[in-house]
Write a protein that holds these residues in place. Structure first.
Motif, PDB file in Angstrom:
ATOM      1  N   HIS A   1      51.773  44.527  17.169  1.00 31.48           N
ATOM      2  CA  HIS A   1      52.893  45.389  17.497  1.00 31.48           C
ATOM      3  C   HIS A   1      52.453  46.326  18.613  1.00 31.48           C
ATOM      4  O   HIS A   1      51.377  46.908  18.537  1.00 31.48           O
TER       5      HIS A   1
ATOM      6  N   THR B   1      53.431  49.644  21.014  1.00 29.64           N
ATOM      7  CA  THR B   1      54.298  50.818  21.177  1.00 29.64           C
ATOM      8  C   THR B   1      53.722  51.737  22.247  1.00 29.64           C
ATOM      9  O   THR B   1      52.513  51.752  22.486  1.00 29.64           O
TER      10      THR B   1
ATOM     11  N   TYR C   1      62.065  42.636  19.515  1.00 32.37           N
ATOM     12  CA  TYR C   1      62.316  44.054  19.772  1.00 32.37           C
ATOM     13  C   TYR C   1      63.779  44.339  19.450  1.00 32.37           C
ATOM     14  O   TYR C   1      64.656  43.539  19.764  1.00 32.37           O
TER      15      TYR C   1
ATOM     16  N   ASP D   1      59.085  48.971  22.919  1.00 31.63           N
ATOM     17  CA  ASP D   1      58.272  48.671  21.735  1.00 31.63           C
ATOM     18  C   ASP D   1      58.627  47.268  21.255  1.00 31.63           C
ATOM     19  O   ASP D   1      59.806  46.925  21.154  1.00 31.63           O
TER      20      ASP D   1
ATOM     21  N   ALA E   1      57.093  43.518  18.926  1.00 31.62           N
ATOM     22  CA  ALA E   1      56.117  42.787  18.124  1.00 31.62           C
ATOM     23  C   ALA E   1      55.955  41.411  18.766  1.00 31.62           C
ATOM     24  O   ALA E   1      56.900  40.874  19.340  1.00 31.62           O
TER      25      ALA E   1
END
Length: 97
Positions: free
Chosen positions: A25, A27, A46, A66, A68
């Motif tokens: 992940h 961010t 996302y 952000d 994954a």
């Protein structure tokens, strides 16, 4: 560095990468990335969106998105960009012929 009157970018780095199967992940990235998948496949999630990126695809991920990522293994070329004056937006996949 490329720039016009209101937008521009600077290349931060460029590299070749081989990844084993992994899930992660991401961010808070303040930079964009442009990648070319040479082999393998990844799934990027996302918000409510999912992009499947396969060998031969180019993926643009804007800054501050952000997401994954899940992959079974892949090799790729990556360019990280510092982008100026462009909105964050969504990831985009291109499949050149």
């Amino acid at each position: 560095m490329f720039c016009s009157f209101d937008r521009g970018f600077m290349i931060k780095d460029a590299f070749y990468q081989e990844r084993n199967a992994q899930k992660n992940h991401n961010t808070g990235r303040g930079y964009a990335s442009l990648s070319l998948r040479l082999s393998g496949e990844s799934s990027f999630m996302y918000g409510e969106e999912e992009l499947i990126v396969r060998a031969g695809d180019v993926l643009y991920i804007p800054p501050h998105l952000d997401f994954a990522r899940q992959s079974d293994g892949e090799s790729l070329l990556v360019i990280h960009l510092q982008v100026y004056g462009a909105p964050s937006g969504e990831a985009e996949r291109f499949s050149p012929k």
